[in-house]
Write a protein that holds these residues in place. Structure first.
Motif, PDB file in Angstrom:
ATOM      1  N   VAL A  79      -6.026  -1.886  -2.053  1.00 17.88           N
ATOM      2  CA  VAL A  79      -5.407  -1.128  -2.910  1.00 17.88           C
ATOM      3  C   VAL A  79      -3.828  -1.163  -2.679  1.00 17.88           C
ATOM      4  O   VAL A  79      -3.269  -1.215  -1.779  1.00 17.88           O
ATOM      5  CB  VAL A  79      -5.819   0.378  -2.992  1.00 17.88           C
ATOM      6  CG1 VAL A  79      -7.331   0.407  -3.194  1.00 17.88           C
ATOM      7  CG2 VAL A  79      -5.594   1.128  -1.870  1.00 17.88           C
ATOM      8  N   THR A  80      -3.043  -0.876  -3.740  1.00 14.78           N
ATOM      9  CA  THR A  80      -1.472  -0.901  -3.790  1.00 14.78           C
ATOM     10  C   THR A  80      -1.172   0.145  -2.849  1.00 14.78           C
ATOM     11  O   THR A  80      -0.205   0.193  -2.524  1.00 14.78           O
ATOM     12  CB  THR A  80      -1.018  -0.663  -5.217  1.00 14.78           C
ATOM     13  OG1 THR A  80      -1.593   0.274  -6.086  1.00 14.78           O
ATOM     14  CG2 THR A  80      -1.295  -2.035  -5.823  1.00 14.78           C
ATOM     15  N   PHE A  81      -1.792   1.328  -2.817  1.00 14.14           N
ATOM     16  CA  PHE A  81      -1.349   2.585  -2.067  1.00 14.14           C
ATOM     17  C   PHE A  81      -1.407   1.919  -0.557  1.00 14.14           C
ATOM     18  O   PHE A  81      -0.346   2.394   0.338  1.00 14.14           O
ATOM     19  CB  PHE A  81      -2.148   3.726  -2.154  1.00 14.14           C
ATOM     20  CG  PHE A  81      -2.361   4.320  -3.503  1.00 14.14           C
ATOM     21  CD1 PHE A  81      -1.251   5.133  -4.017  1.00 14.14           C
ATOM     22  CD2 PHE A  81      -3.083   4.071  -4.592  1.00 14.14           C
ATOM     23  CE1 PHE A  81      -1.254   5.604  -5.048  1.00 14.14           C
ATOM     24  CE2 PHE A  81      -3.235   4.767  -5.677  1.00 14.14           C
ATOM     25  CZ  PHE A  81      -2.248   5.242  -5.949  1.00 14.14           C
ATOM     26  N   ASN A  82      -2.091   1.280  -0.118  1.00  8.98           N
ATOM     27  CA  ASN A  82      -2.335   0.508   1.280  1.00  8.98           C
ATOM     28  C   ASN A  82      -1.063  -0.207   1.611  1.00  8.98           C
ATOM     29  O   ASN A  82      -0.526  -0.320   2.747  1.00  8.98           O
ATOM     30  CB  ASN A  82      -3.743   0.037   1.619  1.00  8.98           C
ATOM     31  CG  ASN A  82      -3.516  -0.811   2.678  1.00  8.98           C
ATOM     32  OD1 ASN A  82      -3.732  -0.157   3.897  1.00  8.98           O
ATOM     33  ND2 ASN A  82      -3.995  -2.116   2.983  1.00  8.98           N
ATOM     34  N   LEU A  83      -0.511  -1.000   0.489  1.00 10.74           N
ATOM     35  CA  LEU A  83       0.544  -1.617   0.462  1.00 10.74           C
ATOM     36  C   LEU A  83       1.919  -1.071   1.211  1.00 10.74           C
ATOM     37  O   LEU A  83       2.497  -1.575   1.738  1.00 10.74           O
ATOM     38  CB  LEU A  83       0.757  -2.774  -0.538  1.00 10.74           C
ATOM     39  CG  LEU A  83      -0.268  -3.568  -1.148  1.00 10.74           C
ATOM     40  CD1 LEU A  83       0.166  -4.206  -2.319  1.00 10.74           C
ATOM     41  CD2 LEU A  83      -0.733  -4.482  -0.164  1.00 10.74           C
ATOM     42  N   ASP A  84       1.764   0.133   0.702  1.00 11.70           N
ATOM     43  CA  ASP A  84       3.041   0.976   1.074  1.00 11.70           C
ATOM     44  C   ASP A  84       2.802   1.982   2.062  1.00 11.70           C
ATOM     45  O   ASP A  84       3.451   3.050   2.461  1.00 11.70           O
ATOM     46  CB  ASP A  84       3.093   1.931  -0.265  1.00 11.70           C
ATOM     47  CG  ASP A  84       3.948   1.018  -1.505  1.00 11.70           C
ATOM     48  OD1 ASP A  84       4.564  -0.026  -1.117  1.00 11.70           O
ATOM     49  OD2 ASP A  84       3.883   1.349  -2.542  1.00 11.70           O
ATOM     50  N   GLY A  85       1.734   1.561   2.840  1.00 12.30           N
ATOM     51  CA  GLY A  85       1.455   2.598   4.043  1.00 12.30           C
ATOM     52  C   GLY A  85       0.550   3.574   3.716  1.00 12.30           C
ATOM     53  O   GLY A  85       0.716   4.481   4.802  1.00 12.30           O
ATOM     54  N   ILE A  86       0.258   4.143   2.745  1.00 14.49           N
ATOM     55  CA  ILE A  86      -0.599   5.288   2.405  1.00 14.49           C
ATOM     56  C   ILE A  86      -2.056   5.261   2.942  1.00 14.49           C
ATOM     57  O   ILE A  86      -2.735   4.486   2.914  1.00 14.49           O
ATOM     58  CB  ILE A  86      -0.710   5.637   1.048  1.00 14.49           C
ATOM     59  CG1 ILE A  86       0.959   5.851   0.494  1.00 14.49           C
ATOM     60  CG2 ILE A  86      -1.269   6.902   0.560  1.00 14.49           C
ATOM     61  CD1 ILE A  86       0.988   5.813  -1.067  1.00 14.49           C
ATOM     62  N   SER A  87      -2.326   6.367   3.625  1.00 17.02           N
ATOM     63  CA  SER A  87      -3.723   6.286   4.393  1.00 17.02           C
ATOM     64  C   SER A  87      -4.783   6.611   3.388  1.00 17.02           C
ATOM     65  O   SER A  87      -4.771   7.488   2.681  1.00 17.02           O
ATOM     66  CB  SER A  87      -3.654   7.559   5.431  1.00 17.02           C
ATOM     67  OG  SER A  87      -5.124   7.505   5.996  1.00 17.02           O
ATOM     68  N   ALA A  88      -5.958   5.912   3.908  1.00 15.85           N
ATOM     69  CA  ALA A  88      -7.099   5.974   2.821  1.00 15.85           C
ATOM     70  C   ALA A  88      -7.914   7.250   3.187  1.00 15.85           C
ATOM     71  O   ALA A  88      -8.717   7.988   2.485  1.00 15.85           O
ATOM     72  CB  ALA A  88      -8.181   4.858   2.973  1.00 15.85           C
ATOM     73  N   THR A  89      -7.615   7.963   4.625  1.00 17.55           N
ATOM     74  CA  THR A  89      -8.300   9.059   5.229  1.00 17.55           C
ATOM     75  C   THR A  89      -7.374  10.202   5.052  1.00 17.55           C
ATOM     76  O   THR A  89      -6.023  10.149   5.181  1.00 17.55           O
ATOM     77  CB  THR A  89      -8.859   8.728   6.323  1.00 17.55           C
ATOM     78  OG1 THR A  89      -7.829   8.401   7.243  1.00 17.55           O
ATOM     79  CG2 THR A  89      -9.995   7.664   6.385  1.00 17.55           C
TER      80      THR A  89
END
Length: 367
Positions: free
Chosen positions: A139-149
């Protein structure tokens, strides 16, 4: 802000299934769940990203697992809200501003509509992919270092739990194992996100785009050629192939639908062939053994006559289809994006090349 009524949901389900590139679940199942929710609770408010505040707080909700399982393992209906509320309680947020889909897809575009209707909260016009991908870190949030948990997970039996992991790849590994034990499909809430993070990292206007795509495909006053040209113009796409499915090699393994389909050319592609490889979503398209499209760009199958999206679980011998390719969101074409969802990650020995270049190359070679 505007309200999503039954007609809008019909169109969004079609358009999101198209952008789902074969994955994201059966659009009929997703549509029926969403229609039932708004019939009982009223229409859902849709907010643009520009209408939310930076400090607002949002939680997405989605299905995880092999889409083919949903054909026989139908959700009970209350899992979506339960998993959403479980995560909200765990992170100590009494007020959740709204929700949004993590990906485009026939089911995963609809689940947040169900949550929004049942909890009377708005839906935000964005997602985390601009298409569908099979794994949680894609997901694009992961590309910016945002945690899934923190992440919540549940099933139709009532099992429910919370994960906190050291990185998003570990979120995928642990949640995938749990999903397999839950019967190859589960419901999840993850990537709890602020308005500021949505503005920076989300793929904006995806619900509106899905609706426009659905409107074109569902239109009754235009012929197939006119609708196809309008669709290709809207999504900056290419018709890659016209053909009939002559073989499907498919298995459900590790919580995924895996396989490939072989197409025999017809009409303008008579005496040609195409292979499309998939892992839930279509990943690689080879025309006459030459790659013409590859992940992260979108490879979408539609019915030859109706242009309705064809998902991987509905592939069958003899079905006539068109293969359409379109460029991925620019976030996926970065080095980090290609590392996360490019052909090498899925085990294909190809260096990523944009669909525009691949199509141009094929055309040049046939001149």
């Amino acid at each position: 802000m505007r309200y999503l009524d039954k007609e809008a949901i019909e169109h969004i389900a079609i358009g999101a299934a198209f952008l789902g590139t074969g994955g994201g679940g059966d659009p009929y199942i997703g549509k029926m769940m969403a229609l039932s929710a708004i019939e009982k609770n009223g229409p859902v408010k849709l907010y643009s990203v520009d209408e939310i505040e930076d400090e607002d707080f949002f939680i997405p909700a989605a299905m995880m697992g092999a889409p083919s399982v949903l054909v026989e393992k139908f959700p009970r209906g209350d899992e979506f809200v339960k998993v959403f509320q479980k995560l909200a309680k765990y992170i100590g947020k009494e007020k959740i501003t709204g929700t949004f889909p993590m990906e485009a897809g026939g089911v995963n575009s609809m689940i947040p509509i169900v949550v929004a209707a049942q909890l009377d909260i708005p839906l935000i016009d964005c997602d985390g992919m601009g298409r569908a991908f099979p794994e949680l870190q894609m997901v694009t949030f992961n590309l910016d270092g945002i945690s899934a948990t923190p992440m919540a997970i549940t099933d139709e039996k009532g099992n429910i739990g919370i994960f906190e992991t050291i990185n998003n790849k570990w979120t995928e590994r642990i949640a995938r194992s749990a999903t397999v034990e839950m019967g190859a499909s589960s419901l999840v809430s993850l990537y709890p996100t602020t308005g500021a993070q949505i503005k920076q990292s989300g793929v904006h206007h995806i619900i509106s785009l899905s609706e426009k795509i659905g409107e074109i495909i569902a239109s009754k006053n235009r012929n197939v050629k006119e609708k196809l040209q309008e669709l290709l113009q809207l999504v900056s796409g290419y018709e890659l192939f016209q053909g009939k499915i002559v073989d499907v090699i498919r298995e459900t393994k590790g919580g995924f639908n895996l396989g490939k389909m072989i197409l025999e050319g017809m009409e303008v592609n008579k005496n040609e062939n195409m292979k499309v490889h998939f892992q839930n979503e279509n990943l690689i398209a080879e025309k006459n053994d030459q790659v013409v499209a590859m992940t992260p760009d979108l490879i979408c199958l539609v019915d030859y006559e109706t242009l309705l999206p064809v998902t991987t679980e509905s592939l069958k011998y003899g079905k006539r289809v068109r293969v359409i390719g379109l460029p991925a969101n620019e976030k996926w074409r970065t080095d980090k994006g290609i590392e996360t969802v490019g052909p090498n990650y899925f085990g294909y020995d190809y260096d990523y090349a944009p669909i525009e270049e691949l199509v141009k190359k094929v055309v040049a070679e046939h001149v």
